[in-house]
Write a protein that holds these residues in place. Structure first.
Motif, PDB file in Angstrom:
ATOM      1  N   LEU A  89      15.534 -32.775  32.542  1.00  0.00           N
ATOM      2  CA  LEU A  89      15.123 -31.513  31.925  1.00  0.00           C
ATOM      3  C   LEU A  89      15.832 -30.337  32.584  1.00  0.00           C
ATOM      4  CD1 LEU A  89      11.299 -32.302  32.113  1.00  0.00           C
ATOM      5  CD2 LEU A  89      12.706 -32.442  30.049  1.00  0.00           C
ATOM      6  N   GLU A  90      15.719 -29.160  31.931  1.00  0.00           N
ATOM      7  CA  GLU A  90      16.257 -27.958  32.568  1.00  0.00           C
ATOM      8  C   GLU A  90      15.474 -27.611  33.834  1.00  0.00           C
ATOM      9  OE1 GLU A  90      12.892 -26.541  30.042  1.00  0.00           O
ATOM     10  OE2 GLU A  90      14.477 -28.071  29.860  1.00  0.00           O
ATOM     11  N   ARG A  91      14.196 -28.024  33.898  1.00  0.00           N
ATOM     12  CA  ARG A  91      13.416 -27.842  35.123  1.00  0.00           C
ATOM     13  C   ARG A  91      13.827 -28.912  36.142  1.00  0.00           C
ATOM     14  NH1 ARG A  91       9.504 -27.409  30.887  1.00  0.00           N
ATOM     15  NH2 ARG A  91       8.449 -25.378  30.817  1.00  0.00           N
ATOM     16  N   LEU A  92      13.886 -28.539  37.399  1.00  0.00           N
ATOM     17  CA  LEU A  92      14.407 -29.443  38.427  1.00  0.00           C
ATOM     18  C   LEU A  92      13.428 -30.551  38.800  1.00  0.00           C
ATOM     19  CD1 LEU A  92      16.755 -29.968  40.519  1.00  0.00           C
ATOM     20  CD2 LEU A  92      15.280 -28.787  42.168  1.00  0.00           C
ATOM     21  N   THR A  93      13.899 -31.785  38.727  1.00  0.00           N
ATOM     22  CA  THR A  93      13.260 -32.928  39.383  1.00  0.00           C
ATOM     23  C   THR A  93      14.259 -33.405  40.422  1.00  0.00           C
ATOM     24  OG1 THR A  93      11.940 -33.639  37.489  1.00  0.00           O
ATOM     25  CG2 THR A  93      12.517 -35.333  39.100  1.00  0.00           C
ATOM     26  N   CYS A  94      13.830 -33.579  41.687  1.00  0.00           N
ATOM     27  CA  CYS A  94      14.785 -33.973  42.725  1.00  0.00           C
ATOM     28  C   CYS A  94      14.099 -34.773  43.821  1.00  0.00           C
ATOM     29  CB  CYS A  94      15.441 -32.727  43.320  1.00  0.00           C
ATOM     30  SG  CYS A  94      16.768 -33.104  44.491  1.00  0.00           S
ATOM     31  N   LEU A  95      14.631 -35.957  44.084  1.00  0.00           N
ATOM     32  CA  LEU A  95      14.204 -36.754  45.230  1.00  0.00           C
ATOM     33  C   LEU A  95      15.053 -36.313  46.418  1.00  0.00           C
ATOM     34  CD1 LEU A  95      12.748 -39.290  46.503  1.00  0.00           C
ATOM     35  CD2 LEU A  95      14.808 -40.564  45.843  1.00  0.00           C
ATOM     36  N   VAL A  96      14.384 -35.980  47.527  1.00  0.00           N
ATOM     37  CA  VAL A  96      15.092 -35.558  48.732  1.00  0.00           C
ATOM     38  C   VAL A  96      14.919 -36.649  49.788  1.00  0.00           C
ATOM     39  CG1 VAL A  96      15.326 -33.755  50.478  1.00  0.00           C
ATOM     40  CG2 VAL A  96      14.589 -33.155  48.145  1.00  0.00           C
TER      41      VAL A  96
END
Length: 371
Positions: free
Chosen positions: A47-54
Motif C-alpha cells: 500500500l501507499e501506507r508504509l508496512t516495514c519489518l525492521v
C-alpha cells in the motif's frame, strides 16, 4: 496464504540478523513482498501506507504497520514470532518512528530490493547520512537454499501444474484463439491447486518464436506448433512454472528436426544437475548441444531461473555465473529454439539440486503433444 509453520521457521529472523551483521549492515528494512513472507509468513498488502519489518543486526526485530492493517498482521504467521507489531496512526510519520527506534549510530541499512522509490526516499529523509544498500544481497544466500518443507511445497506446485498441462489438449484446437485457450488454462490453474495465476503463455505458430509472448487474438491453425508456458502460486506461497509443446495436427518437418535437438539438450542439462557444477557450466551443457546442431543463434536466453516464493529469483542459470550449485537450490531448466516468423519451442522443468543429482518436480512427457 498457508499457515504451514514448517515453511516459516522461527529462526529465520535470527539468521537474517546474523547475516546482516556479517555484511556490515546495521539493520534490514523489509517492505511487503517475498522477503517479508520468507522472514515472517506475513503476506502484507503493498500500500501507499508504509508496512516495514525492521531487523537490526543487534537487538529485536519489530514490524511497523498502518493501524488499520494491524489486525491482519496479528492474524498472520508473523504473530507467533513474538515480535512487536507496532501500528501507526494516519497522522504519524512511520519513517521517523522507525528511525527513532533504531539504535544510535546506525551507519548503513539494507532496504528491500522491491521497496517503492518513494518509500526509500522517505527513509533517506528520516535518516540523513545513513548509507543504503540492498537487502537482497544479504537474504539471497538464505533464500537460495530451500528447506525440506520448501522443497515439498515446490513438488506440490509442480504436481499441480502437471495436472493443468495434462488437460491442455481439452482446449487447444484449430479455430480457437490463443486468448480463448488461455482463459480455460487460467481457470484450470486455480481449479488444480493454485490460489493465483501468475502467467499464461500460449504461443501459436509464429508467436511461439517470441519467448515471452503471452496471449493474442490470433486464431490457432492446423499445423501450428504451440508453446504453452504456465505458472501460478499455491496456497503455501510457492510457485509453479512449466513449459510444454503441442502441435495442432501435423507438425512441420523443420520443427521436428530442431525439436529433437532441443529435447536432447534439455535432457542432458537435467542429467547434469548436481552439487559442485557451476551455473555457467550447466548453461553450457545445453547451449553447446544446440550450437553444435547449428541452432545456437536461435537460443536467445539463459537456461533458467531460481524459483520459490517468486517465479524468478536466485540462482540464475546463465553464462558468466560462477555460482556453484548446492543441495536445496531449485531452478528451471528451459532451453529454447526460436525461428523468427515461423515457430519456436521451449521445454521447461523445475529441478531441485539434491545431494548427488537433480530431482525434477515436473513429470509430463517432453515430446510435442499432438492435439
Amino acid at each position: 496464504m498457508s499457515h504451514n509453520t514448517d515453511l516459516y521457521p522461527t529462526d529465520r529472523l535470527a539468521t537474517a540478523a546474523k547475516a546482516a551483521a556479517e555484511a556490515g549492515v546495521d539493520a534490514l528494512l523489509i517492505s511487503p513482498g517475498a522477503d517479508l513472507r520468507y522472514l515472517t509468513g506475513y503476506e502484507a498488502l503493498p500500500l501507499e501506507r508504509l508496512t516495514c519489518l525492521v531487523v537490526p543486526a543487534a537487538g529485536d526485530a519489530f514490524l511497523v504497520v498502518p493501524g488499520l492493517e494491524k489486525p491482519a498482521a496479528e492474524a498472520s504467521p508473523a504473530a507467533r514470532l513474538g515480535i512487536d507489531i507496532a501500528g501507526w496512526a494516519e497522522t504519524d510519520d512511520p519513517y521517523a518512528l522507525i528511525a527513532r527506534r533504531l539504535p544510535d549510530g546506525v551507519a548503513k541499512v539494507a532496504v528491500d530490493n522491491h521497496m517503492w522509490a518513494e518509500k526509500l526516499l522517505n527513509f533517506r529523509r528520516a535518516m540523513p547520512g545513513t548509507e543504503q544498500t540492498l537487502a537482497g544481497d544479504v537474504l539471497r544466500e538464505m533464500r537460495m537454499r530451500k528447506s525440506p518443507a520448501e522443497i515439498q511445497a515446490l513438488r506440490d506446485a509442480g504436481a499441480a501444474i502437471d495436472r493443468v498441462h495434462a488437460r491442455v489438449p481439452e482446449w487447444l484446437r484449430a479455430g480457437r484463439t490463443e486468448r480463448e485457450v488461455g482463459r480455460d488454462i487460467a481457470d484450470a490453474i486455480i481449479a488444480e491447486g493454485h490460489v493465483r495465476v501468475d502467467f499464461v503463455i500460449v504461443g501459436s505458430g509464429p508467436n511461439g518464436a517470441s519467448p515471452h509472448h503471452e496471449l493474442s487474438d490470433r486464431v490457432i491453425q492446423a499445423g501450428d506448433p504451440v508453446v504453452v508456458d504456465i505458472g501460478g502460486t499455491t496456497e503455501d506461497g510457492y510457485c509453479s512454472d512449466e513449459t510444454r509443446n503441442y502441435v495442432v495436427g501435423e507438425a512441420p518437418e523443420e520443427y521436428l528436426k530442431y525439436y529433437a535437438v532441443l529435447q536432447r539438450a534439455q535432457q542432458a542439462q537435467r542429467e547434469a544437475v548436481r552439487p559442485g557444477i557451476t551455473a555457467e557450466a550447466l548453461d553450457a551443457v545445453g547451449r553447446d548441444i544446440i550450437a553444435d546442431a547449428g541452432y545456437g543463434e536461435y537460443f536467445v536466453h539463459r537456461t533458467g531461473h531460481g524459483i520459490g516464493l517468486e517465479t524468478h529469483e536466485e540462482p540464475y542459470i546463465v553464462s558468466g555465473s560462477q555460482l556453484v550449485l548446492e543441495p536445496g537450490m531449485a531452478f528451471s531448466i528451459e532451453p529454447g529454439i526460436y525461428l523468427p516468423g515461423k515457430h519456436g519451442a521451449r521445454i521447461e522443468d523445475i529441478v531441485v539440486c539434491g545431494e548427488t543429482a537433480g530431482e525434477p518436480v515436473n513429470h509430463r512427457p517432453h515430446e510435442p503433444i499432438v492435439v
